[in-house]
Scaffold this motif. Structure first.
Motif, mmCIF file in Angstrom:
data_model
loop_
_atom_site.group_PDB
_atom_site.id
_atom_site.type_symbol
_atom_site.label_atom_id
_atom_site.label_comp_id
_atom_site.label_asym_id
_atom_site.label_seq_id
_atom_site.Cartn_x
_atom_site.Cartn_y
_atom_site.Cartn_z
ATOM 1 N N SER A 54 8.088 -6.964 16.476
ATOM 2 C CA SER A 54 7.954 -5.559 16.842
ATOM 3 C C SER A 54 9.123 -4.756 16.270
ATOM 4 N N PRO A 55 8.901 -3.473 15.978
ATOM 5 C CA PRO A 55 10.021 -2.624 15.537
ATOM 6 C C PRO A 55 11.146 -2.531 16.562
ATOM 7 N N ASN A 56 10.866 -2.872 17.815
ATOM 8 C CA ASN A 56 11.891 -2.809 18.865
ATOM 9 C C ASN A 56 12.761 -4.061 18.925
ATOM 10 N N SER A 57 12.402 -5.081 18.171
ATOM 11 C CA SER A 57 13.142 -6.346 18.226
ATOM 12 C C SER A 57 14.483 -6.230 17.507
ATOM 13 N N ASP A 58 15.462 -6.986 17.989
ATOM 14 C CA ASP A 58 16.773 -7.025 17.337
ATOM 15 C C ASP A 58 16.749 -7.847 16.060
ATOM 16 N N LEU A 59 15.762 -8.729 15.920
ATOM 17 C CA LEU A 59 15.652 -9.597 14.754
ATOM 18 C C LEU A 59 14.362 -9.310 14.001
ATOM 19 N N LEU A 60 14.383 -9.556 12.705
ATOM 20 C CA LEU A 60 13.187 -9.449 11.877
ATOM 21 C C LEU A 60 12.584 -10.840 11.728
ATOM 22 N N GLU A 61 11.322 -10.971 12.110
ATOM 23 C CA GLU A 61 10.657 -12.262 12.032
ATOM 24 C C GLU A 61 9.690 -12.295 10.852
ATOM 25 N N LEU A 62 9.722 -13.402 10.114
ATOM 26 C CA LEU A 62 8.743 -13.687 9.075
ATOM 27 C C LEU A 62 8.036 -14.986 9.420
ATOM 28 N N GLN A 63 6.759 -15.074 9.076
ATOM 29 C CA GLN A 63 5.997 -16.321 9.201
ATOM 30 C C GLN A 63 5.472 -16.646 7.811
ATOM 31 N N ILE A 64 6.040 -17.681 7.202
ATOM 32 C CA ILE A 64 5.777 -17.958 5.793
ATOM 33 C C ILE A 64 5.010 -19.271 5.658
ATOM 34 N N GLY A 65 3.815 -19.187 5.115
ATOM 35 C CA GLY A 65 3.026 -20.379 4.830
ATOM 36 C C GLY A 65 3.374 -20.913 3.459
ATOM 37 N N ALA A 66 3.882 -22.124 3.412
ATOM 38 C CA ALA A 66 4.299 -22.740 2.146
ATOM 39 C C ALA A 66 3.675 -24.125 2.059
ATOM 40 N N PHE A 67 2.619 -24.255 1.260
ATOM 41 C CA PHE A 67 1.824 -25.476 1.244
ATOM 42 C C PHE A 67 2.126 -26.379 0.048
ATOM 43 N N VAL A 68 2.762 -25.839 -0.974
ATOM 44 C CA VAL A 68 2.982 -26.602 -2.206
ATOM 45 C C VAL A 68 4.450 -26.509 -2.595
ATOM 46 N N ALA A 69 5.043 -27.650 -2.987
ATOM 47 C CA ALA A 69 6.431 -27.656 -3.431
ATOM 48 C C ALA A 69 6.592 -26.748 -4.648
ATOM 49 N N ASP A 70 7.682 -25.999 -4.665
ATOM 50 C CA ASP A 70 8.024 -25.099 -5.769
ATOM 51 C C ASP A 70 7.015 -23.959 -5.925
ATOM 52 N N SER A 71 6.233 -23.696 -4.887
ATOM 53 C CA SER A 71 5.306 -22.569 -4.917
ATOM 54 C C SER A 71 6.071 -21.270 -4.656
ATOM 55 N N TYR A 72 5.398 -20.156 -4.857
ATOM 56 C CA TYR A 72 5.968 -18.818 -4.618
ATOM 57 C C TYR A 72 6.632 -18.722 -3.240
ATOM 58 N N PRO A 73 5.947 -19.101 -2.145
ATOM 59 C CA PRO A 73 6.614 -19.015 -0.839
ATOM 60 C C PRO A 73 7.648 -20.108 -0.607
ATOM 61 N N MET A 74 7.414 -21.319 -1.138
ATOM 62 C CA MET A 74 8.372 -22.393 -0.903
ATOM 63 C C MET A 74 9.702 -22.109 -1.592
#
Length: 239
Positions: A54-74
């Motif tokens: 939420s914009p009211n949170s003190d921290l920024l949360e990300l949820q990152i799906g990384a399924f393959v080694a050396d992939s864009y998200p990994m």
């Protein structure tokens, strides 16, 4: 949009392929629920991720799906791991996106996401719960299999704070002969929503997931009464 340095507060696993990242910005940041940030790998390489908090949170949360080694998200996860160990800050650009929650609207809401697109709608329903929203809200989360679910009880508890909200997780491929068979809805998530809701005409609709998925949903939803001017997804800029 401004450039901000962040410390890595934590990096944890939500499933075997999905990571939860908590960032502590070194200065105050403002965004609207449903916007995203760019994770800066270099001046020429900036990677977008929905903000799950939420914009009211003190921290920024990300949820990152990384399924393959050396992939864009990994590659991003590896950079975050290295920064978490060394204490070196990472750099983000925030806020970005035009599919943010229209906070002045009083129309019923349909929030629908597939996979880690969930982070996009999570920011919205957390914010709405904090605001004690009285709007009618339908939240759908589609997943390939039951093992992909994460933080289910937390989500149920958050949405339960909203007096006129329903949360419907949908599993596409249910494991047969399971000791604890899935008791909820099955199949494609947008078809479950079309089955439950007679017409989408009254709704503000927010969508997140793979571009091909979002494109197909947009077409099907329009046939089911949805108004294009009340449908929002960052994917629409690319499809």
């Amino acid at each position: 949009m401004k450039t901000v340095s962040c410390q890595i507060e934590s990096l944890t696993s939500l499933t075997s392929h999905v990571y939860k990242v908590l960032l502590k910005a070194n200065e105050k940041v403002d965004f609207i629920a449903g916007q995203y940030l760019n994770f800066v790998m270099s001046d020429e390489d900036k990677r977008p991720f929905s903000i799950a908090s939420s914009p009211n949170s003190d921290l920024l949360e990300l949820q990152i799906g990384a399924f393959v080694a050396d992939s864009y998200p990994m590659q991003v996860i590896e950079r975050i791991k290295a920064s978490h160990v060394s204490g070196e800050p990472v750099t983000i650009e925030i806020p970005a996106g035009h599919a943010q929650l229209r906070v002045d609207s009083e129309r019923p809401l349909l929030l629908l996401a597939g996979g880690t697109g969930f982070s996009y709608i999570k920011s919205m329903f957390e914010y709405l719960a904090e605001q004690k929203s009285q709007r009618h809200i339908m939240v759908y989360w589609g997943l390939r299999q039951e093992s992909a679910i994460y933080e289910l009880e937390k989500t149920i508890a958050t949405i339960a704070k909203l007096p006129h909200a329903n949360f419907i997780p949908v599993i596409e491929n249910v494991q047969e002969n399971s000791e604890n068979p899935w008791q909820g809805k099955t199949g494609l998530v947008h078809q479950a929503a079309m089955h439950d809701i007679v017409s989408f005409e009254p709704y503000d609709i927010y969508l997140a997931g793979r571009f091909d998925m979002v494109g197909a949903i947009r077409s099907d939803f329009v046939e089911h009464g949805a108004l294009l001017e009340h449908m929002y997804a960052d994917a629409f800029a690319f499809i």
